[in-house]
Design a protein around this motif. Structure first.
Motif, PDB file in Angstrom:
ATOM      1  N   LEU A  28       0.820  -1.211   0.000  1.00 16.39           N
ATOM      2  CA  LEU A  28       0.000   0.000   0.000  1.00 16.39           C
ATOM      3  C   LEU A  28       0.857   1.266   0.000  1.00 16.39           C
ATOM      4  CD1 LEU A  28      -2.679  -1.208   2.565  1.00 16.39           C
ATOM      5  CD2 LEU A  28      -2.963  -0.971   0.087  1.00 16.39           C
ATOM      6  N   PHE A  29       2.181   1.091  -0.008  1.00 20.24           N
ATOM      7  CA  PHE A  29       3.119   2.202   0.047  1.00 20.24           C
ATOM      8  C   PHE A  29       3.945   2.284  -1.224  1.00 20.24           C
ATOM      9  CE2 PHE A  29       2.154   1.265   4.411  1.00 20.24           C
ATOM     10  CZ  PHE A  29       2.242   2.469   5.083  1.00 20.24           C
ATOM     11  N   HIS A  30       4.379   3.496  -1.547  1.00 20.04           N
ATOM     12  CA  HIS A  30       5.381   3.699  -2.597  1.00 20.04           C
ATOM     13  C   HIS A  30       6.726   3.248  -2.053  1.00 20.04           C
ATOM     14  CE1 HIS A  30       3.184   5.988  -5.657  1.00 20.04           C
ATOM     15  NE2 HIS A  30       2.499   6.517  -4.654  1.00 20.04           N
ATOM     16  N   ASP A  31       7.699   3.127  -2.928  1.00 24.87           N
ATOM     17  CA  ASP A  31       9.066   2.869  -2.501  1.00 24.87           C
ATOM     18  C   ASP A  31       9.971   3.859  -3.201  1.00 24.87           C
ATOM     19  OD1 ASP A  31      11.122   1.659  -1.132  1.00 24.87           O
ATOM     20  OD2 ASP A  31      11.397   0.058  -2.604  1.00 24.87           O
ATOM     21  N   PRO A  32      10.663   4.731  -2.484  1.00 22.97           N
ATOM     22  CA  PRO A  32      10.717   4.831  -1.024  1.00 22.97           C
ATOM     23  C   PRO A  32       9.447   5.450  -0.452  1.00 22.97           C
ATOM     24  CG  PRO A  32      12.005   6.594  -1.989  1.00 22.97           C
ATOM     25  CD  PRO A  32      11.518   5.742  -3.132  1.00 22.97           C
ATOM     26  N   CYS A  33       9.333   5.328   0.865  1.00 28.16           N
ATOM     27  CA  CYS A  33       8.179   5.866   1.580  1.00 28.16           C
ATOM     28  C   CYS A  33       8.641   6.238   2.982  1.00 28.16           C
ATOM     29  CB  CYS A  33       7.064   4.828   1.663  1.00 28.16           C
ATOM     30  SG  CYS A  33       7.553   3.317   2.552  1.00 28.16           S
ATOM     31  N   LEU A  34       7.736   6.793   3.747  1.00 29.30           N
ATOM     32  CA  LEU A  34       7.992   7.027   5.163  1.00 29.30           C
ATOM     33  C   LEU A  34       6.795   6.517   5.938  1.00 29.30           C
ATOM     34  CD1 LEU A  34       9.609   8.233   7.532  1.00 29.30           C
ATOM     35  CD2 LEU A  34       8.398  10.384   7.126  1.00 29.30           C
ATOM     36  N   TYR A  35       7.071   5.671   6.932  1.00 30.70           N
ATOM     37  CA  TYR A  35       6.046   5.204   7.866  1.00 30.70           C
ATOM     38  C   TYR A  35       6.602   5.438   9.265  1.00 30.70           C
ATOM     39  CZ  TYR A  35       2.988   2.181  10.594  1.00 30.70           C
ATOM     40  OH  TYR A  35       2.112   1.701  11.536  1.00 30.70           O
ATOM     41  N   LYS A  36       5.860   6.204  10.053  1.00 34.15           N
ATOM     42  CA  LYS A  36       6.317   6.496  11.406  1.00 34.15           C
ATOM     43  C   LYS A  36       5.131   6.490  12.342  1.00 34.15           C
ATOM     44  CE  LYS A  36       7.779  10.720  12.542  1.00 34.15           C
ATOM     45  NZ  LYS A  36       8.638  11.907  12.790  1.00 34.15           N
ATOM     46  N   VAL A  37       5.320   5.892  13.522  1.00 32.21           N
ATOM     47  CA  VAL A  37       4.337   5.961  14.595  1.00 32.21           C
ATOM     48  C   VAL A  37       4.951   6.836  15.670  1.00 32.21           C
ATOM     49  CG1 VAL A  37       3.032   4.679  16.330  1.00 32.21           C
ATOM     50  CG2 VAL A  37       3.451   3.652  14.082  1.00 32.21           C
ATOM     51  N   LEU A  47       9.445  17.080  18.288  1.00 28.77           N
ATOM     52  CA  LEU A  47      10.410  15.987  18.434  1.00 28.77           C
ATOM     53  C   LEU A  47      10.212  14.975  17.310  1.00 28.77           C
ATOM     54  CD1 LEU A  47      10.095  15.509  22.299  1.00 28.77           C
ATOM     55  CD2 LEU A  47      11.847  16.782  21.043  1.00 28.77           C
ATOM     56  N   PRO A  48      11.239  14.672  16.557  1.00 28.10           N
ATOM     57  CA  PRO A  48      11.083  13.824  15.384  1.00 28.10           C
ATOM     58  C   PRO A  48      11.045  12.318  15.672  1.00 28.10           C
ATOM     59  CG  PRO A  48      13.350  14.545  15.553  1.00 28.10           C
ATOM     60  CD  PRO A  48      12.581  15.241  16.657  1.00 28.10           C
ATOM     61  N   SER A  49      11.350  11.914  16.898  1.00 27.64           N
ATOM     62  CA  SER A  49      11.456  10.480  17.171  1.00 27.64           C
ATOM     63  C   SER A  49      10.104   9.793  17.068  1.00 27.64           C
ATOM     64  CB  SER A  49      12.054  10.247  18.559  1.00 27.64           C
ATOM     65  OG  SER A  49      11.192  10.761  19.550  1.00 27.64           O
ATOM     66  N   GLY A  50      10.163   8.497  16.826  1.00 27.09           N
ATOM     67  CA  GLY A  50       8.951   7.712  16.702  1.00 27.09           C
ATOM     68  C   GLY A  50       9.107   6.371  17.376  1.00 27.09           C
ATOM     69  N   ILE A  51       7.992   5.714  17.620  1.00 25.62           N
ATOM     70  CA  ILE A  51       7.972   4.375  18.197  1.00 25.62           C
ATOM     71  C   ILE A  51       8.357   3.363  17.124  1.00 25.62           C
ATOM     72  CG2 ILE A  51       6.474   2.662  19.288  1.00 25.62           C
ATOM     73  CD1 ILE A  51       4.769   5.182  20.187  1.00 25.62           C
ATOM     74  N   ILE A  52       7.891   3.605  15.921  1.00 24.05           N
ATOM     75  CA  ILE A  52       8.234   2.792  14.751  1.00 24.05           C
ATOM     76  C   ILE A  52       8.668   3.757  13.659  1.00 24.05           C
ATOM     77  CG2 ILE A  52       7.387   1.184  13.001  1.00 24.05           C
ATOM     78  CD1 ILE A  52       5.245   0.278  14.990  1.00 24.05           C
ATOM     79  N   TYR A  53       9.699   3.364  12.893  1.00 23.39           N
ATOM     80  CA  TYR A  53      10.198   4.216  11.816  1.00 23.39           C
ATOM     81  C   TYR A  53      10.670   3.335  10.667  1.00 23.39           C
ATOM     82  CZ  TYR A  53      12.861   7.756   9.314  1.00 23.39           C
ATOM     83  OH  TYR A  53      13.326   8.611   8.360  1.00 23.39           O
ATOM     84  N   ALA A  54      10.182   3.626   9.472  1.00 23.37           N
ATOM     85  CA  ALA A  54      10.635   2.918   8.267  1.00 23.37           C
ATOM     86  C   ALA A  54      10.633   3.918   7.116  1.00 23.37           C
ATOM     87  CB  ALA A  54       9.720   1.750   7.942  1.00 23.37           C
ATOM     88  N   ALA A 135       2.848   7.720   0.094  1.00 25.73           N
ATOM     89  CA  ALA A 135       4.250   8.121   0.011  1.00 25.73           C
ATOM     90  C   ALA A 135       4.763   8.344   1.429  1.00 25.73           C
ATOM     91  CB  ALA A 135       4.396   9.398  -0.812  1.00 25.73           C
ATOM     92  N   GLU A 136       3.826   8.714   2.300  1.00 25.67           N
ATOM     93  CA  GLU A 136       4.171   8.962   3.697  1.00 25.67           C
ATOM     94  C   GLU A 136       2.939   8.704   4.543  1.00 25.67           C
ATOM     95  OE1 GLU A 136       6.554  12.543   4.489  1.00 25.67           O
ATOM     96  OE2 GLU A 136       4.952  13.118   5.884  1.00 25.67           O
ATOM     97  N   ARG A 137       3.137   7.995   5.659  1.00 22.85           N
ATOM     98  CA  ARG A 137       2.071   7.820   6.646  1.00 22.85           C
ATOM     99  C   ARG A 137       2.690   8.022   8.012  1.00 22.85           C
ATOM    100  NH1 ARG A 137      -3.342   4.361   7.242  1.00 22.85           N
ATOM    101  NH2 ARG A 137      -4.009   6.328   6.326  1.00 22.85           N
ATOM    102  N   ILE A 138       2.264   9.121   8.655  1.00 21.82           N
ATOM    103  CA  ILE A 138       2.692   9.407  10.018  1.00 21.82           C
ATOM    104  C   ILE A 138       1.492   9.099  10.911  1.00 21.82           C
ATOM    105  CG2 ILE A 138       3.638  11.096  11.630  1.00 21.82           C
ATOM    106  CD1 ILE A 138       5.434  10.628   9.167  1.00 21.82           C
ATOM    107  N   VAL A 139       1.650   8.122  11.790  1.00 17.07           N
ATOM    108  CA  VAL A 139       0.598   7.735  12.720  1.00 17.07           C
ATOM    109  C   VAL A 139       0.838   8.529  13.998  1.00 17.07           C
ATOM    110  CG1 VAL A 139      -0.485   5.831  13.950  1.00 17.07           C
ATOM    111  CG2 VAL A 139       0.590   5.414  11.721  1.00 17.07           C
ATOM    112  N   ILE A 140      -0.093   9.417  14.324  1.00 13.99           N
ATOM    113  CA  ILE A 140       0.052  10.256  15.509  1.00 13.99           C
ATOM    114  C   ILE A 140      -0.952   9.777  16.556  1.00 13.99           C
ATOM    115  CG2 ILE A 140      -0.029  12.598  16.430  1.00 13.99           C
ATOM    116  CD1 ILE A 140       0.520  13.549  13.517  1.00 13.99           C
ATOM    117  N   CYS A 141      -0.429   9.126  17.579  1.00 16.80           N
ATOM    118  CA  CYS A 141      -1.278   8.587  18.643  1.00 16.80           C
ATOM    119  C   CYS A 141      -1.556   9.667  19.676  1.00 16.80           C
ATOM    120  CB  CYS A 141      -0.590   7.402  19.306  1.00 16.80           C
ATOM    121  SG  CYS A 141      -0.306   6.019  18.178  1.00 16.80           S
ATOM    122  N   ASP A 142      -2.803   9.754  20.111  1.00 17.53           N
ATOM    123  CA  ASP A 142      -3.181  10.757  21.104  1.00 17.53           C
ATOM    124  C   ASP A 142      -2.435  10.543  22.414  1.00 17.53           C
ATOM    125  OD1 ASP A 142      -4.992  12.091  19.415  1.00 17.53           O
ATOM    126  OD2 ASP A 142      -6.579  10.668  19.910  1.00 17.53           O
ATOM    127  N   GLY A 143      -2.270   9.294  22.811  1.00 20.82           N
ATOM    128  CA  GLY A 143      -1.541   8.960  24.038  1.00 20.82           C
ATOM    129  C   GLY A 143      -0.181   8.388  23.697  1.00 20.82           C
TER     130      GLY A 143
END
Length: 154
Positions: A28-37, A47-54, A135-143
């Motif tokens: 479901l993603f392009h290559d390259p892509c960005l996936y971050k939680v 803060l740019p850090s994430g729980i998951i980063y690809a 191309a990019e999916r940033i998952v922003i969790c409320d908690g």
């Protein structure tokens, strides 16, 4: 950008995770892509850090391989409830979209808990065949607190 096509993309995304067809998730993603939680607090503080980063489809495939073969976690599955996408703009052939979500976690014994709420911030564009991909999916969790290994994609 046709909102109905964005709804279909989000429905396909939720379905491959909820039905545990994880190997279809990277497609479901392009290559390259960005996936971050990440968390809303991290975003608010810049803060740019994430729980998951690809940053490539290969890294997404590695994540699924690890999920299937390496990670040890209590058996669980998700049910996504995905809201309607809001188109925020377009730039360089990509549409910027924000979509709210709620994820219920179902444990092996049938216990159900609210696992996460938040929003997806996406950059979506068609592939060579016209199908929409992230191309990019940033998952922003409320908690920012998770009581178990975060193994399954959000």
């Amino acid at each position: 950008m046709d909102v109905a096509r964005l709804v279909e993309l989000n429905a396909a995304y939720a379905r491959v995770i909820d039905t545990e067809q994880f190997e279809a998730w990277p497609e479901l993603f392009h290559d390259p892509c960005l996936y971050k939680v990440t968390t809303a607090d991290n975003v608010a503080r810049g803060l740019p850090s994430g729980i998951i980063y690809a940053e490539s489809r290969g890294m997404l495939h590695d994540r699924i391989s690890s999920l299937r073969k390496v990670n040890i976690y209590e058996r669980q599955r998700y049910r996504h409830i995905v809201g309607l996408p809001v188109v925020l703009g377009q730039e360089n052939g990509a549409t910027t979209v924000e979509t709210p979500f709620l994820i219920v976690r179902i444990m092996r014994d049938g216990t159900m808990d609210l696992f996460a709420t938040g929003c997806y911030r996406d950059k979506v564009k068609p592939d060579a065949g016209g199908a929409l991909r992230f191309a990019e999916r940033i998952v922003i969790c409320d908690g920012g607190r998770f009581d178990t290994l975060v193994a399954i994609p959000f």
